[in-house]
Design a protein around this motif. Structure first.
Motif, mmCIF file in Angstrom:
data_model
loop_
_atom_site.group_PDB
_atom_site.id
_atom_site.type_symbol
_atom_site.label_atom_id
_atom_site.label_comp_id
_atom_site.label_asym_id
_atom_site.label_seq_id
_atom_site.Cartn_x
_atom_site.Cartn_y
_atom_site.Cartn_z
ATOM 1 N N THR A 14 28.421 30.883 9.561
ATOM 2 C CA THR A 14 27.236 31.410 8.889
ATOM 3 C C THR A 14 26.133 31.717 9.897
ATOM 4 O OG1 THR A 14 27.751 30.239 6.850
ATOM 5 C CG2 THR A 14 25.469 30.868 7.176
ATOM 6 N N GLN A 32 26.335 34.401 0.222
ATOM 7 C CA GLN A 32 27.337 33.514 -0.378
ATOM 8 C C GLN A 32 26.985 33.178 -1.819
ATOM 9 O OE1 GLN A 32 28.142 30.052 1.963
ATOM 10 N NE2 GLN A 32 29.963 29.539 0.818
ATOM 11 N N ASP A 79 29.192 36.781 3.731
ATOM 12 C CA ASP A 79 29.423 35.371 4.040
ATOM 13 C C ASP A 79 30.176 34.710 2.886
ATOM 14 O OD1 ASP A 79 29.427 32.787 4.852
ATOM 15 O OD2 ASP A 79 27.252 32.582 5.045
ATOM 16 N N GLU A 80 31.465 34.518 3.061
ATOM 17 C CA GLU A 80 32.309 33.919 2.012
ATOM 18 C C GLU A 80 31.910 34.401 0.631
ATOM 19 O OE1 GLU A 80 33.119 29.784 2.381
ATOM 20 O OE2 GLU A 80 32.518 29.729 4.483
HETATM 21 MG MG LIG Z 1 29.008 28.901 6.029
#
Ligand SMILES: [Mg+2]
Ligand SMILES: Nc1ncnc2c1ncn2[C@@H]1O[C@H](COP(=O)(O)OP(=O)(O)O)[C@@H](O)[C@H]1O
Lengths: 283, 285
Positions: free
Chosen positions: B44, B80, B158-159
């Motif tokens: 991240t 995310q 991010d994910e």
């Molecule tokens: Mg992360």
């Protein structure tokens, strides 16, 4: 436990409690010269004094007497017969005007200032000691200073309202702004939204519920304080009116004033409650 | 290969702890790169540095030949936790982004473009709903629509699907694969999901465990496009590719030590491998 109860049942119980309370009150203040009652103990009569001796009229009016007086007052609430004799509606209007002016002025200063404090950790830390010291001061403690420096009792009243309503709005705005979710600010940054657009479109709506809560606390305090302030400075307003009725020993009018103060306070709170609904958001 | 962005010697340190350092990689125009690694290794942080949201403790991010100094509309981020503003409708969230990109557009023009963007992710029916009235998958779609609506030169994710259930995640993966292929979108994505990386990425960066994490290996994905989740696991070489990445995550990510790296490794030119090419051909029927 706090499962939803039906409105009818709760309202019914409320009415029952009110009826019991008013009934008990009415009986408690009834003349004591009952026909079939036991003979009065002479010593007890002596203790009761003048009132009992004259047939049992107590100075405390019952709900029925107050109701009659209430109708009388509400029949013409806005009359003005000289500076010392004005209707209860006029007095409440004066109080509301003072609260509106002091509260409005406080909002105009507290919300932008709170915004700046919330955005700047440095300013927050620097101003915090002053706020922490000034906030717990009873607004009435400012009154002599206000009277001395402003030299006008009406404006001093507004100033006292101003000083008591500024703190909750200032602190809540600063807190709301400082705790805006980091990720929303990051969204604004990646969109290159700029300071102004970020403040208006992101920070303000994000902090609005907290800000309105501060305003709601402020208006509640302002309405508490205005009565005391008007008792001190006199002239006009519901606080002054209460004090005047006390000097006239018109207990019924005082009870009516208490009821009115309560109802107006409730209305003010509900108004801000509507504001809170309008800006609320849910995730 | 001339990179559109290049990450040059980037590091993150907290006091005496070095989370990662000496991280070098580039992303070419039109290329999609995935970063895979265990929790806490600094993925991240790398994405935030790439976005310009954080400054590195060392090194720089070079875009179009210049070091970046902050976030830019050219590098859109899909966060995310979707990061939608709950007081705006789905269309309002996207329109806000569009109004930032096109300062001179009218409110109506932004709104129309926002609805168009939502349509591309299949959400035209939910445009007027607030995020609280959307499912997790729909919220993430709005986040993707918001990022794509500003036509960024690069998409950072991010994910993006990690909080979704398997079914929704699969549908969204296919959709992103399609959107990325359609517009030849340059992209960088962090993921925990090996299949997701194989589906989307042209190259997969494997990061060793922190602290002192590095890019330990670069896996080139030679599987042909278009790829979908339905056809992916039938492709020759898929299993070799997948096993290679899993082996890394299970064993080599922990074993990798930057002060005693494997032969041939250097931070500035991390070895590239193509496990799908070297795989034995599938047994003939
Ligand atoms: Mg992360
Ligand atoms: N303020 C901080 N102080 C010390 N360590 C931190 C701080 N913030 C993050 N870290 C560490 O930095 C590492 C990288 O975090 P992150 O980039 O979120 O990892 P990832 O996304 O790979 O899971 C983590 O191990 C985390 O513990």
């Amino acid at each position: 436990m706090s499962a939803s109860v039906s409105l009818w049942r709760s309202a019914g119980l409320s009415l029952l409690i009110l009826a019991l309370f008013l009934g008990a009150w009415e009986i408690a203040v009834m003349p004591k010269s009952g026909g079939g009652g036991p003979a009065l103990d002479p010593e007890y009569a002596a203790l009761l004094g003048q009132a009992a001796a004259q047939g049992g009229t107590t100075p405390m009016p019952g709900p029925s007497a107050i109701g009659v007086r209430l109708l009388e007052l509400l029949a013409d609430p806005f009359y003005v017969r000289g500076p010392n004799d004005q209707g209860i509606g006029v007095q409440i209007a004066y109080s509301l005007l003072r609260v509106g002016a002091g509260f409005g002025l406080a909002a105009i200063i507290a919300i932008p200032l709170g915004f700046v404090i919330g955005m700047s950790p440095l300013l927050n830390a620097a101003l915090n000691p002053f706020i922490q010291v000034l906030r717990p001061v009873s607004p009435l403690a400012w009154m002599p200073l206000a009277l001395y420096s402003i030299k006008d009792s009406a404006i001093s009243g507004v100033f006292v309202i101003f000083i008591c309503s500024i703190w909750p709005m200032l602190l809540n705005t600063a807190f709301g702004v400082a705790t805006v979710r980091r990720e929303w600010l990051n969204v604004a940054r990646t969109l290159e939204a700029g300071r102004w657009r970020t403040a208006i479109r992101v920070i303000l709506p994000a902090a609005a519920p907290t800000i309105v809560t501060g305003m709601r606390i402020s208006i509640g305090i302002a309405w508490l304080v205005i009565v005391a302030a008007e008792m001190l400075v006199g002239g006009t307003g519901i606080g002054y009116w209460v004090w005047n009725q006390w000097n006239n020993l018109s207990i019924a009018d005082i009870v009516i004033a208490i009821l009115m103060i309560g109802l107006v306070g409730l209305a003010l709170d509900r108004l801000l409650g509507l504001g809170a609904r309008a800006v609320a958001w849910r995730e | 290969m001339t990179a559109y962005v290049s990450i040059e010697g980037v590091a993150r340190r907290y006091g005496p702890t070095t989370i990662f350092q000496d991280v070098w990689f580039g992303i070419a125009q039109g290329e999609f790169v995935c970063l895979v690694g265990h929790s806490g290794c600094g993925k991240t942080t790398i994405l935030n540095i790439l976005a310009g949201l954080e400054a590195p403790d060392d090194g720089a991010v070079i875009v179009d030949g210049e070091a970046i100094t902050g976030p830019s509309l050219d590098r859109a981020v899909v966060f995310q936790g979707h990061a939608l503003m709950p007081w705006m409708t789905a269309a309002g969230n996207v329109a806000f982004a569009i109004s930032c990109r096109h300062r001179d557009w009218s409110r109506a023009a932004c709104d129309a473009a926002a609805r168009e963007a939502l349509k591309r992710v299949g959400l035209d029916h939910a445009a007027d709903r607030k995020p609280a009235e959307l499912s997790g998958g729909m919220k993430q779609r709005v986040g993707i629509a918001r990022a794509l609506a500003i036509h960024p030169k690069m998409l950072l994710m991010d994910e993006p699907f990690s909080a979704l259930d398997a079914l929704t995640r699969g549908a969204l993966q296919d959709e992103v694969a399609r959107l990325v292929a359609e517009s030849e979108q340059t992209g960088f994505m962090i993921t925990h999901d090996v299949d997701e990386a194989i589906l989307l990425a042209d190259r997969i960066l494997l990061m060793s465990n922190g602290p002192e994490a590095r890019i330990a290996e670069v896996v080139v994905n030679t599987l042909p496009k278009p790829r979908t989740r339905a056809n992916l696991h039938h492709m020759p070489g898929y299993h070799a590719l997948r096993d290679h990445i899993l082996d890394f995550l299970i064993a080599r990510s922990r074993a990798f030590k930057a002060d005693a790296p494997p032969a041939g490794w250097s931070a500035r030119s991390v070895p590239e491998v193509s496990p799908a090419l070297s795989a034995p051909p599938l047994a003939a029927e």
